[in-house]
Design a protein around this motif. Structure first.
Motif, PDB file in Angstrom:
ATOM      1  N   ALA A  19       0.859  -1.229  -0.093  1.00  0.00           N
ATOM      2  CA  ALA A  19       0.055   0.021   0.077  1.00  0.00           C
ATOM      3  C   ALA A  19       0.904   1.234   0.067  1.00  0.00           C
ATOM      4  O   ALA A  19       0.470   2.274  -0.637  1.00  0.00           O
ATOM      5  CB  ALA A  19      -0.967  -0.007   1.264  1.00  0.00           C
ATOM      6  N   THR A  24      -1.437   4.240  -1.525  1.00  0.00           N
ATOM      7  CA  THR A  24      -2.923   3.928  -1.214  1.00  0.00           C
ATOM      8  C   THR A  24      -2.820   3.336   0.132  1.00  0.00           C
ATOM      9  O   THR A  24      -2.005   3.188   0.954  1.00  0.00           O
ATOM     10  CB  THR A  24      -3.424   3.100  -2.327  1.00  0.00           C
ATOM     11  OG1 THR A  24      -5.022   3.061  -2.043  1.00  0.00           O
ATOM     12  CG2 THR A  24      -3.089   1.453  -1.977  1.00  0.00           C
ATOM     13  N   SER A  25      -4.228   3.025   0.528  1.00  0.00           N
ATOM     14  CA  SER A  25      -4.409   2.530   1.935  1.00  0.00           C
ATOM     15  C   SER A  25      -4.159   0.863   2.022  1.00  0.00           C
ATOM     16  O   SER A  25      -4.674   0.339   1.155  1.00  0.00           O
ATOM     17  CB  SER A  25      -5.623   3.013   2.559  1.00  0.00           C
ATOM     18  OG  SER A  25      -6.834   2.422   1.918  1.00  0.00           O
ATOM     19  N   ASP A  27      -6.349  -0.724   3.591  1.00  0.00           N
ATOM     20  CA  ASP A  27      -8.037  -1.088   2.976  1.00  0.00           C
ATOM     21  C   ASP A  27      -8.186  -1.198   1.866  1.00  0.00           C
ATOM     22  O   ASP A  27      -9.051  -2.093   1.316  1.00  0.00           O
ATOM     23  CB  ASP A  27      -8.901   0.205   3.831  1.00  0.00           C
ATOM     24  CG  ASP A  27      -8.908  -0.159   5.308  1.00  0.00           C
ATOM     25  OD1 ASP A  27      -8.710  -1.136   6.021  1.00  0.00           O
ATOM     26  OD2 ASP A  27      -9.441   1.150   6.020  1.00  0.00           O
ATOM     27  N   THR A  28      -7.630  -0.270   0.913  1.00  0.00           N
ATOM     28  CA  THR A  28      -8.020  -0.338  -0.340  1.00  0.00           C
ATOM     29  C   THR A  28      -7.279  -1.745  -1.022  1.00  0.00           C
ATOM     30  O   THR A  28      -7.829  -2.488  -1.781  1.00  0.00           O
ATOM     31  CB  THR A  28      -7.191   0.953  -1.095  1.00  0.00           C
ATOM     32  OG1 THR A  28      -7.872   2.049  -0.391  1.00  0.00           O
ATOM     33  CG2 THR A  28      -7.193   0.484  -2.786  1.00  0.00           C
ATOM     34  N   SER A  31      -9.611  -4.427  -0.056  1.00  0.00           N
ATOM     35  CA  SER A  31     -10.719  -4.600  -0.973  1.00  0.00           C
ATOM     36  C   SER A  31     -10.309  -5.083  -2.400  1.00  0.00           C
ATOM     37  O   SER A  31     -10.980  -5.876  -3.043  1.00  0.00           O
ATOM     38  CB  SER A  31     -11.399  -3.086  -0.907  1.00  0.00           C
ATOM     39  OG  SER A  31     -10.811  -2.357  -1.450  1.00  0.00           O
ATOM     40  N   TRP A  32      -9.208  -4.811  -2.848  1.00  0.00           N
ATOM     41  CA  TRP A  32      -8.724  -5.357  -4.139  1.00  0.00           C
ATOM     42  C   TRP A  32      -8.447  -6.681  -3.994  1.00  0.00           C
ATOM     43  O   TRP A  32      -8.985  -7.485  -5.112  1.00  0.00           O
ATOM     44  CB  TRP A  32      -7.468  -4.634  -4.743  1.00  0.00           C
ATOM     45  CG  TRP A  32      -7.862  -3.223  -5.094  1.00  0.00           C
ATOM     46  CD1 TRP A  32      -8.792  -2.712  -5.394  1.00  0.00           C
ATOM     47  CD2 TRP A  32      -6.525  -2.295  -5.255  1.00  0.00           C
ATOM     48  NE1 TRP A  32      -8.347  -1.243  -5.708  1.00  0.00           N
ATOM     49  CE2 TRP A  32      -7.138  -0.888  -5.778  1.00  0.00           C
ATOM     50  CE3 TRP A  32      -5.222  -2.295  -5.337  1.00  0.00           C
ATOM     51  CZ2 TRP A  32      -6.266  -0.103  -5.932  1.00  0.00           C
ATOM     52  CZ3 TRP A  32      -4.383  -1.264  -5.365  1.00  0.00           C
ATOM     53  CH2 TRP A  32      -5.066   0.053  -6.202  1.00  0.00           C
ATOM     54  N   ARG A  37     -13.715  -4.503  -4.614  1.00  0.00           N
ATOM     55  CA  ARG A  37     -13.374  -3.465  -5.617  1.00  0.00           C
ATOM     56  C   ARG A  37     -12.260  -3.817  -6.396  1.00  0.00           C
ATOM     57  O   ARG A  37     -11.474  -4.762  -6.292  1.00  0.00           O
ATOM     58  CB  ARG A  37     -12.839  -2.057  -4.873  1.00  0.00           C
ATOM     59  CG  ARG A  37     -13.939  -1.634  -3.827  1.00  0.00           C
ATOM     60  CD  ARG A  37     -13.648  -0.339  -3.144  1.00  0.00           C
ATOM     61  NE  ARG A  37     -12.804   0.550  -3.948  1.00  0.00           N
ATOM     62  CZ  ARG A  37     -11.822   1.320  -3.552  1.00  0.00           C
ATOM     63  NH1 ARG A  37     -11.505   1.456  -2.109  1.00  0.00           N
ATOM     64  NH2 ARG A  37     -11.225   2.228  -4.104  1.00  0.00           N
ATOM     65  N   PRO A  39      -8.891  -2.324  -9.044  1.00  0.00           N
ATOM     66  CA  PRO A  39      -8.170  -1.001  -9.305  1.00  0.00           C
ATOM     67  C   PRO A  39      -8.519  -0.594 -10.453  1.00  0.00           C
ATOM     68  O   PRO A  39      -8.752  -1.443 -11.331  1.00  0.00           O
ATOM     69  CB  PRO A  39      -6.862  -1.755  -9.335  1.00  0.00           C
ATOM     70  CG  PRO A  39      -6.723  -3.162  -9.243  1.00  0.00           C
ATOM     71  CD  PRO A  39      -8.131  -3.423  -8.926  1.00  0.00           C
TER      72      PRO A  39
END
Length: 63
Positions: A19, A24-25, A27-28, A31-32, A37, A39
């Motif tokens: 991250a 980015t975080s 959490d991102t 989620s990827w 979610r 990218p």
């Protein structure tokens, strides 16, 4: 579509380090990896580049 988890695992780095290198975080990243979610935009291009050329990640993480 890049498989974020397999890319990260092949680099042998933590979600936190990945991250940070991608700006980015955590959490991102989570989620990827869980496919909640995907990218998009620049993140998708950077991931595709890392997948093709793992040394690109080393350059990113050095900054």
């Amino acid at each position: 579509m890049s498989d974020v988890k397999s890319i990260r695992q092949s680099l042998q780095v933590s979600q936190a380090d990945f991250a940070k290198a991608l700006g980015t975080s955590v959490d991102t990243i989570k989620s990827w990896e869980s496919k909640r979610r995907s990218p998009t935009g620049l993140a998708a291009k950077v991931l595709a580049t890392i997948e093709e050329n793992p040394n690109f990640y080393k350059a990113l993480s050095a900054h």
